[in-house]
Design a protein around this motif. Structure first.
Motif, PDB file in Angstrom:
ATOM      1  N   UNK A 185      -0.610 -15.460   7.648  1.00 35.90           N
ATOM      2  CA  UNK A 185      -1.171 -14.162   8.049  1.00 35.90           C
ATOM      3  C   UNK A 185      -1.317 -13.283   6.816  1.00 35.90           C
ATOM      4  N   UNK A 186      -2.559 -12.896   6.523  1.00 39.65           N
ATOM      5  CA  UNK A 186      -2.841 -11.998   5.398  1.00 39.65           C
ATOM      6  C   UNK A 186      -2.961 -10.565   5.921  1.00 39.65           C
ATOM      7  N   UNK A 187      -2.383  -9.624   5.198  1.00 37.21           N
ATOM      8  CA  UNK A 187      -2.669  -8.211   5.428  1.00 37.21           C
ATOM      9  C   UNK A 187      -3.658  -7.821   4.340  1.00 37.21           C
ATOM     10  N   UNK A 188      -4.817  -7.349   4.752  1.00 39.63           N
ATOM     11  CA  UNK A 188      -5.882  -7.001   3.820  1.00 39.63           C
ATOM     12  C   UNK A 188      -6.071  -5.486   3.839  1.00 39.63           C
ATOM     13  N   UNK A 189      -5.860  -4.840   2.698  1.00 42.88           N
ATOM     14  CA  UNK A 189      -6.076  -3.400   2.563  1.00 42.88           C
ATOM     15  C   UNK A 189      -7.415  -3.175   1.878  1.00 42.88           C
ATOM     16  N   UNK A 190      -8.293  -2.403   2.518  1.00 45.59           N
ATOM     17  CA  UNK A 190      -9.635  -2.170   1.992  1.00 45.59           C
ATOM     18  C   UNK A 190      -9.702  -0.813   1.286  1.00 45.59           C
ATOM     19  N   UNK A 191     -10.057  -0.858   0.016  1.00 42.24           N
ATOM     20  CA  UNK A 191     -10.301   0.329  -0.816  1.00 42.24           C
ATOM     21  C   UNK A 191      -9.190   1.367  -0.727  1.00 42.24           C
ATOM     22  N   UNK A 192      -7.970   0.903  -0.924  1.00 43.84           N
ATOM     23  CA  UNK A 192      -6.811   1.791  -0.927  1.00 43.84           C
ATOM     24  C   UNK A 192      -6.953   2.811  -2.049  1.00 43.84           C
ATOM     25  N   UNK A 193      -6.683   4.077  -1.730  1.00 41.22           N
ATOM     26  CA  UNK A 193      -6.791   5.123  -2.759  1.00 41.22           C
ATOM     27  C   UNK A 193      -5.436   5.497  -3.347  1.00 41.22           C
ATOM     28  N   UNK A 194      -4.372   5.351  -2.566  1.00 44.98           N
ATOM     29  CA  UNK A 194      -3.032   5.711  -3.034  1.00 44.98           C
ATOM     30  C   UNK A 194      -2.220   4.437  -3.244  1.00 44.98           C
ATOM     31  N   UNK A 195      -1.825   4.191  -4.469  1.00 43.96           N
ATOM     32  CA  UNK A 195      -1.110   2.948  -4.761  1.00 43.96           C
ATOM     33  C   UNK A 195       0.229   2.867  -4.042  1.00 43.96           C
ATOM     34  N   UNK A 196       0.820   4.009  -3.727  1.00 40.64           N
ATOM     35  CA  UNK A 196       2.069   4.003  -2.970  1.00 40.64           C
ATOM     36  C   UNK A 196       1.916   3.314  -1.629  1.00 40.64           C
ATOM     37  N   UNK A 197       0.725   3.402  -1.034  1.00 38.46           N
ATOM     38  CA  UNK A 197       0.496   2.726   0.243  1.00 38.46           C
ATOM     39  C   UNK A 197       0.487   1.214   0.089  1.00 38.46           C
TER      40      UNK A 197
END
Length: 190
Positions: free
Chosen positions: A16-28
Protein backbone atom coordinates in the motif's frame (compact mmCIF):
# COMPACT_ATOMS: atom_id res chain seq x y z
CA UNK A 1 -0.39 -8.23 17.96
CA UNK A 2 2.54 -8.07 15.56
CA UNK A 3 2.34 -9.83 12.21
CA UNK A 4 5.23 -12.04 11.14
CA UNK A 5 7.46 -10.15 8.64
CA UNK A 6 6.45 -12.52 5.82
CA UNK A 7 2.79 -12.95 6.75
CA UNK A 8 0.08 -12.15 4.18
CA UNK A 9 -1.06 -9.24 6.38
CA UNK A 10 2.43 -7.69 6.44
CA UNK A 11 2.86 -8.24 2.70
CA UNK A 12 -0.45 -6.49 2.00
CA UNK A 13 0.59 -3.51 4.16
CA UNK A 14 3.90 -3.31 2.28
CA UNK A 15 2.02 -3.07 -1.03
CA UNK A 16 0.00 0.00 0.00
CA UNK A 17 1.49 3.31 -1.16
CA UNK A 18 0.51 6.64 0.35
CA UNK A 19 0.90 9.20 -2.42
CA UNK A 20 1.08 12.91 -1.50
CA UNK A 21 0.41 15.24 -4.44
CA UNK A 22 2.21 18.61 -4.57
CA UNK A 23 2.79 18.93 -0.84
CA UNK A 24 3.62 22.52 0.09
CA UNK A 25 4.65 22.04 3.73
CA UNK A 26 7.46 19.56 4.28
CA UNK A 27 6.30 18.99 7.85
CA UNK A 28 3.25 17.24 6.41
CA UNK A 29 5.54 14.76 4.66
CA UNK A 30 7.13 13.93 8.00
CA UNK A 31 3.83 13.78 9.89
CA UNK A 32 2.40 11.48 7.20
CA UNK A 33 5.47 9.23 7.41
CA UNK A 34 5.06 9.02 11.19
CA UNK A 35 1.33 8.27 10.87
CA UNK A 36 2.11 5.53 8.37
CA UNK A 37 4.93 3.89 10.31
CA UNK A 38 2.92 3.73 13.54
CA UNK A 39 0.33 1.70 11.62
CA UNK A 40 2.80 -0.66 9.88
CA UNK A 41 2.79 1.09 6.49
CA UNK A 42 6.07 1.88 4.76
CA UNK A 43 5.57 3.15 1.17
CA UNK A 44 5.51 6.94 0.82
CA UNK A 45 5.53 8.52 -2.64
CA UNK A 46 5.69 12.26 -3.32
CA UNK A 47 4.39 13.88 -6.50
CA UNK A 48 6.03 17.15 -7.46
CA UNK A 49 6.45 18.49 -3.90
CA UNK A 50 7.07 22.23 -3.64
CA UNK A 51 10.23 21.46 -1.64
CA UNK A 52 12.12 18.20 -1.19
CA UNK A 53 12.05 16.63 2.28
CA UNK A 54 14.13 18.72 4.68
CA UNK A 55 14.93 19.09 8.39
CA UNK A 56 11.28 19.97 9.16
CA UNK A 57 10.11 16.77 7.45
CA UNK A 58 12.61 14.72 9.45
CA UNK A 59 11.68 16.43 12.71
CA UNK A 60 7.97 15.77 12.16
CA UNK A 61 8.70 12.17 11.09
CA UNK A 62 9.97 11.61 14.65
CA UNK A 63 11.49 8.17 14.10
CA UNK A 64 10.01 7.49 10.66
CA UNK A 65 13.04 9.07 8.95
CA UNK A 66 13.55 5.84 7.00
CA UNK A 67 10.23 6.36 5.21
CA UNK A 68 11.27 9.89 4.26
CA UNK A 69 14.66 8.64 3.05
CA UNK A 70 13.02 5.95 0.88
CA UNK A 71 10.18 8.13 -0.42
CA UNK A 72 10.01 8.27 -4.18
CA UNK A 73 9.79 11.73 -5.70
CA UNK A 74 7.86 11.77 -8.98
CA UNK A 75 7.18 14.41 -11.62
CA UNK A 76 3.63 13.16 -12.18
CA UNK A 77 0.84 11.24 -10.51
CA UNK A 78 1.01 8.67 -13.30
CA UNK A 79 4.63 7.94 -12.40
CA UNK A 80 3.77 7.55 -8.69
CA UNK A 81 0.92 5.16 -9.56
CA UNK A 82 2.94 3.04 -12.00
CA UNK A 83 2.26 -0.63 -11.37
CA UNK A 84 -0.78 -0.06 -9.14
CA UNK A 85 -3.85 -2.22 -9.69
CA UNK A 86 -6.00 0.18 -7.62
CA UNK A 87 -5.87 3.83 -6.59
CA UNK A 88 -8.20 5.41 -4.04
CA UNK A 89 -8.30 9.21 -3.95
CA UNK A 90 -9.05 11.07 -0.72
CA UNK A 91 -11.15 14.21 -0.77
CA UNK A 92 -12.72 16.49 1.82
CA UNK A 93 -15.18 17.68 -0.82
CA UNK A 94 -17.91 15.50 -2.22
CA UNK A 95 -17.66 15.79 -6.00
CA UNK A 96 -20.29 16.22 -8.66
CA UNK A 97 -18.34 13.79 -10.85
CA UNK A 98 -19.36 10.22 -10.09
CA UNK A 99 -16.75 8.03 -8.44
CA UNK A 100 -17.65 5.13 -6.22
CA UNK A 101 -17.62 6.76 -2.77
CA UNK A 102 -16.24 4.86 0.21
CA UNK A 103 -16.16 5.50 3.94
CA UNK A 104 -12.67 5.06 5.50
CA UNK A 105 -13.30 1.51 6.83
CA UNK A 106 -14.58 0.39 3.40
CA UNK A 107 -11.59 1.97 1.66
CA UNK A 108 -9.23 0.22 4.08
CA UNK A 109 -10.80 -3.18 3.42
CA UNK A 110 -10.72 -2.63 -0.35
CA UNK A 111 -7.06 -1.51 -0.32
CA UNK A 112 -6.06 -4.54 1.76
CA UNK A 113 -8.02 -6.98 -0.40
CA UNK A 114 -6.48 -5.63 -3.61
CA UNK A 115 -3.01 -5.48 -2.01
CA UNK A 116 -3.15 -9.25 -1.63
CA UNK A 117 -2.82 -9.35 -5.45
CA UNK A 118 -0.46 -6.43 -6.10
CA UNK A 119 0.42 -2.79 -5.55
CA UNK A 120 -2.26 -0.25 -4.53
CA UNK A 121 -2.27 3.44 -3.66
CA UNK A 122 -4.07 5.90 -1.44
CA UNK A 123 -3.76 9.36 -3.02
CA UNK A 124 -3.94 12.54 -0.92
CA UNK A 125 -3.96 16.02 -2.42
CA UNK A 126 -2.62 19.48 -1.81
CA UNK A 127 -3.02 21.13 1.57
CA UNK A 128 -4.86 24.10 0.03
CA UNK A 129 -7.14 22.50 -2.54
CA UNK A 130 -6.92 18.70 -2.46
CA UNK A 131 -6.93 16.67 -5.66
CA UNK A 132 -8.12 18.01 -8.99
CA UNK A 133 -10.86 16.18 -10.88
CA UNK A 134 -8.20 15.16 -13.42
CA UNK A 135 -6.14 13.56 -10.64
CA UNK A 136 -9.20 11.86 -9.20
CA UNK A 137 -9.89 10.48 -12.68
CA UNK A 138 -6.71 8.38 -12.18
CA UNK A 139 -8.40 6.77 -9.16
CA UNK A 140 -11.05 4.07 -9.25
CA UNK A 141 -12.66 5.09 -5.94
CA UNK A 142 -13.01 8.14 -3.71
CA UNK A 143 -12.72 8.02 0.08
CA UNK A 144 -14.29 10.75 2.17
CA UNK A 145 -13.71 11.15 5.91
CA UNK A 146 -16.96 12.35 7.48
CA UNK A 147 -16.39 15.59 9.40
CA UNK A 148 -18.42 18.41 10.90
CA UNK A 149 -20.27 20.26 8.15
CA UNK A 150 -19.25 23.63 9.62
CA UNK A 151 -15.53 22.84 9.46
CA UNK A 152 -14.74 19.92 7.20
CA UNK A 153 -11.12 20.50 6.25
CA UNK A 154 -8.62 18.06 7.74
CA UNK A 155 -4.89 18.65 7.50
CA UNK A 156 -3.44 16.22 4.95
CA UNK A 157 -1.32 14.48 7.60
CA UNK A 158 -4.37 14.19 9.90
CA UNK A 159 -6.32 12.60 7.04
CA UNK A 160 -3.38 10.26 6.43
CA UNK A 161 -3.45 9.27 10.12
CA UNK A 162 -7.18 8.49 10.05
CA UNK A 163 -6.82 6.40 6.89
CA UNK A 164 -3.66 4.64 8.10
CA UNK A 165 -5.46 3.75 11.32
CA UNK A 166 -8.41 2.31 9.41
CA UNK A 167 -6.03 0.23 7.27
CA UNK A 168 -4.27 -1.05 10.39
CA UNK A 169 -7.56 -1.77 12.10
CA UNK A 170 -8.83 -3.72 9.09
CA UNK A 171 -5.57 -5.69 8.84
CA UNK A 172 -5.46 -6.71 12.52
CA UNK A 173 -8.97 -6.73 13.93
CA UNK A 174 -9.19 -7.26 17.66
CA UNK A 175 -10.62 -10.65 18.40
CA UNK A 176 -12.62 -11.46 21.53
CA UNK A 177 -9.46 -12.64 23.34
CA UNK A 178 -7.54 -9.47 22.52
CA UNK A 179 -10.47 -7.29 23.60
CA UNK A 180 -10.82 -9.18 26.88
CA UNK A 181 -7.07 -8.82 27.55
CA UNK A 182 -7.27 -5.10 26.84
CA UNK A 183 -10.24 -4.61 29.14
CA UNK A 184 -8.59 -6.67 31.89
CA UNK A 185 -5.40 -4.64 31.55
CA UNK A 186 -7.37 -1.41 31.68
CA UNK A 187 -9.27 -2.48 34.82
CA UNK A 188 -6.23 -3.80 36.71
CA UNK A 189 -3.83 -1.00 35.83
CA UNK A 190 -3.86 1.91 38.33
Amino acid sequence: MTAHPHSPERLALQRIRFVLVETTHTGNMGATARAMKTMGLSRLELVNPRHPPDAEALARASGADDLIARAGIHASLDAALAGCRLAVGASARLRSVEWPLLEPPEAARLLLAEAEQGEVALVLGRESSGLTNQELARCQHLVHIPTDADFSSLNVAAAAQVLAYEIRRASTPLGPTDTAKFLQLRVTTP
